[in-house]
Design a protein around this motif. Sequence first.
Motif, PDB file in Angstrom:
ATOM      1  N   UNK A  82     -17.192 -13.852   1.003  1.00 36.29           N
ATOM      2  CA  UNK A  82     -15.810 -13.581   1.381  1.00 36.29           C
ATOM      3  C   UNK A  82     -14.911 -13.474   0.202  1.00 36.29           C
ATOM      4  N   UNK A  83     -14.243 -12.262   0.252  1.00 35.77           N
ATOM      5  CA  UNK A  83     -13.392 -12.060  -1.062  1.00 35.77           C
ATOM      6  C   UNK A  83     -12.087 -12.443  -0.808  1.00 35.77           C
ATOM      7  N   UNK A  84     -11.869 -13.579  -1.257  1.00 34.45           N
ATOM      8  CA  UNK A  84     -10.411 -14.352  -0.974  1.00 34.45           C
ATOM      9  C   UNK A  84      -9.242 -13.637  -1.725  1.00 34.45           C
ATOM     10  N   UNK A  85      -9.635 -13.231  -2.882  1.00 38.01           N
ATOM     11  CA  UNK A  85      -8.313 -12.554  -3.688  1.00 38.01           C
ATOM     12  C   UNK A  85      -7.993 -11.069  -2.837  1.00 38.01           C
ATOM     13  N   UNK A  86      -9.046 -10.457  -2.375  1.00 36.54           N
ATOM     14  CA  UNK A  86      -8.582  -9.171  -1.826  1.00 36.54           C
ATOM     15  C   UNK A  86      -7.879  -9.381  -0.501  1.00 36.54           C
ATOM     16  N   UNK A  87      -8.460 -10.386   0.184  1.00 36.42           N
ATOM     17  CA  UNK A  87      -7.945 -10.518   1.646  1.00 36.42           C
ATOM     18  C   UNK A  87      -6.369 -11.276   1.467  1.00 36.42           C
ATOM     19  N   UNK A  88      -6.113 -12.153   0.387  1.00 35.70           N
ATOM     20  CA  UNK A  88      -4.946 -12.629   0.240  1.00 35.70           C
ATOM     21  C   UNK A  88      -3.977 -11.409  -0.040  1.00 35.70           C
ATOM     22  N   UNK A  89      -4.055 -10.267  -0.922  1.00 36.20           N
ATOM     23  CA  UNK A  89      -3.246  -9.316  -1.194  1.00 36.20           C
ATOM     24  C   UNK A  89      -3.155  -8.555   0.206  1.00 36.20           C
ATOM     25  N   UNK A  90      -4.049  -8.386   0.979  1.00 36.67           N
ATOM     26  CA  UNK A  90      -3.854  -7.865   2.326  1.00 36.67           C
ATOM     27  C   UNK A  90      -3.004  -8.663   3.360  1.00 36.67           C
ATOM     28  N   UNK A  91      -3.183  -9.893   3.049  1.00 37.61           N
ATOM     29  CA  UNK A  91      -2.304 -10.814   3.725  1.00 37.61           C
ATOM     30  C   UNK A  91      -0.979 -10.605   3.530  1.00 37.61           C
ATOM     31  N   UNK A  92      -0.794 -10.651   2.399  1.00 33.78           N
ATOM     32  CA  UNK A  92       0.788 -10.404   2.126  1.00 33.78           C
ATOM     33  C   UNK A  92       1.339  -9.295   2.514  1.00 33.78           C
ATOM     34  N   UNK A  93       0.628  -8.097   2.430  1.00 36.68           N
ATOM     35  CA  UNK A  93       0.925  -6.923   2.782  1.00 36.68           C
ATOM     36  C   UNK A  93       1.249  -6.788   4.423  1.00 36.68           C
ATOM     37  N   UNK A  94       0.416  -7.577   5.061  1.00 36.84           N
ATOM     38  CA  UNK A  94       0.429  -7.843   6.576  1.00 36.84           C
ATOM     39  C   UNK A  94       1.807  -8.812   6.993  1.00 36.84           C
ATOM     40  N   UNK A  95       2.382  -9.627   5.706  1.00 39.71           N
ATOM     41  CA  UNK A  95       3.390 -10.553   5.878  1.00 39.71           C
ATOM     42  C   UNK A  95       4.513  -9.504   6.124  1.00 39.71           C
ATOM     43  N   UNK A  96       4.558  -8.671   5.027  1.00 38.03           N
ATOM     44  CA  UNK A  96       5.570  -7.835   4.719  1.00 38.03           C
ATOM     45  C   UNK A  96       5.912  -7.037   6.011  1.00 38.03           C
ATOM     46  N   UNK A  97       4.834  -6.532   6.606  1.00 38.09           N
ATOM     47  CA  UNK A  97       4.784  -5.609   7.981  1.00 38.09           C
ATOM     48  C   UNK A  97       5.624  -6.671   8.995  1.00 38.09           C
ATOM     49  N   UNK A  98       5.039  -7.876   9.206  1.00 32.38           N
ATOM     50  CA  UNK A  98       5.726  -8.537  10.316  1.00 32.38           C
ATOM     51  C   UNK A  98       7.060  -9.080   9.908  1.00 32.38           C
ATOM     52  N   UNK A  99       7.545  -9.235   8.846  1.00 35.59           N
ATOM     53  CA  UNK A  99       8.755  -9.620   8.503  1.00 35.59           C
ATOM     54  C   UNK A  99       9.739  -8.159   8.692  1.00 35.59           C
ATOM     55  N   UNK A 100       9.359  -7.188   8.588  1.00 30.72           N
ATOM     56  CA  UNK A 100       9.924  -5.988   8.650  1.00 30.72           C
ATOM     57  C   UNK A 100      10.182  -5.670  10.296  1.00 30.72           C
ATOM     58  N   UNK A 101       9.103  -5.940  11.047  1.00 29.70           N
ATOM     59  CA  UNK A 101       9.081  -5.892  12.552  1.00 29.70           C
ATOM     60  C   UNK A 101       8.758  -7.267  13.475  1.00 29.70           C
ATOM     61  N   UNK A 102       9.924  -7.998  13.249  1.00 30.25           N
ATOM     62  CA  UNK A 102       9.807  -9.309  14.024  1.00 30.25           C
ATOM     63  C   UNK A 102       9.855  -8.722  15.532  1.00 30.25           C
ATOM     64  N   UNK A 103       8.966  -9.790  16.325  1.00 31.50           N
ATOM     65  CA  UNK A 103       8.842  -9.527  17.811  1.00 31.50           C
ATOM     66  C   UNK A 103       9.796 -10.578  18.224  1.00 31.50           C
TER      67      UNK A 103
END
Length: 103
Positions: A82-103
Amino acid sequence: AGVSAHIEADLPRALAEVHLDRYPNRDLREFRPDYLRLAPVFTVASDRLLADLPRSHKPWWAGIAGRFNTQFRDALLARTGYDVARHRVRSFERAVELAANPR
């Protein structure tokens, strides 16, 4: 599976939630450098996880590589598991998406 679930599901939701709760007037992307500086926290978590895993669940070389250099060990683990560093970067990108489009 637990690490994956935490980093890929829990982490983006938590980042977006805290951002919206505490810093709603700021762009979450402003905090990316601070987030990336937290990498050593994940190395410590990897150390603790590897220490608790039974031998049958970790590569034979993990202990040796960790004593030599934890970054080297993490790079080897990323190539074989499991590539922690790569998935951490993706997780931040996903957080940006979630923050921009809260439900």
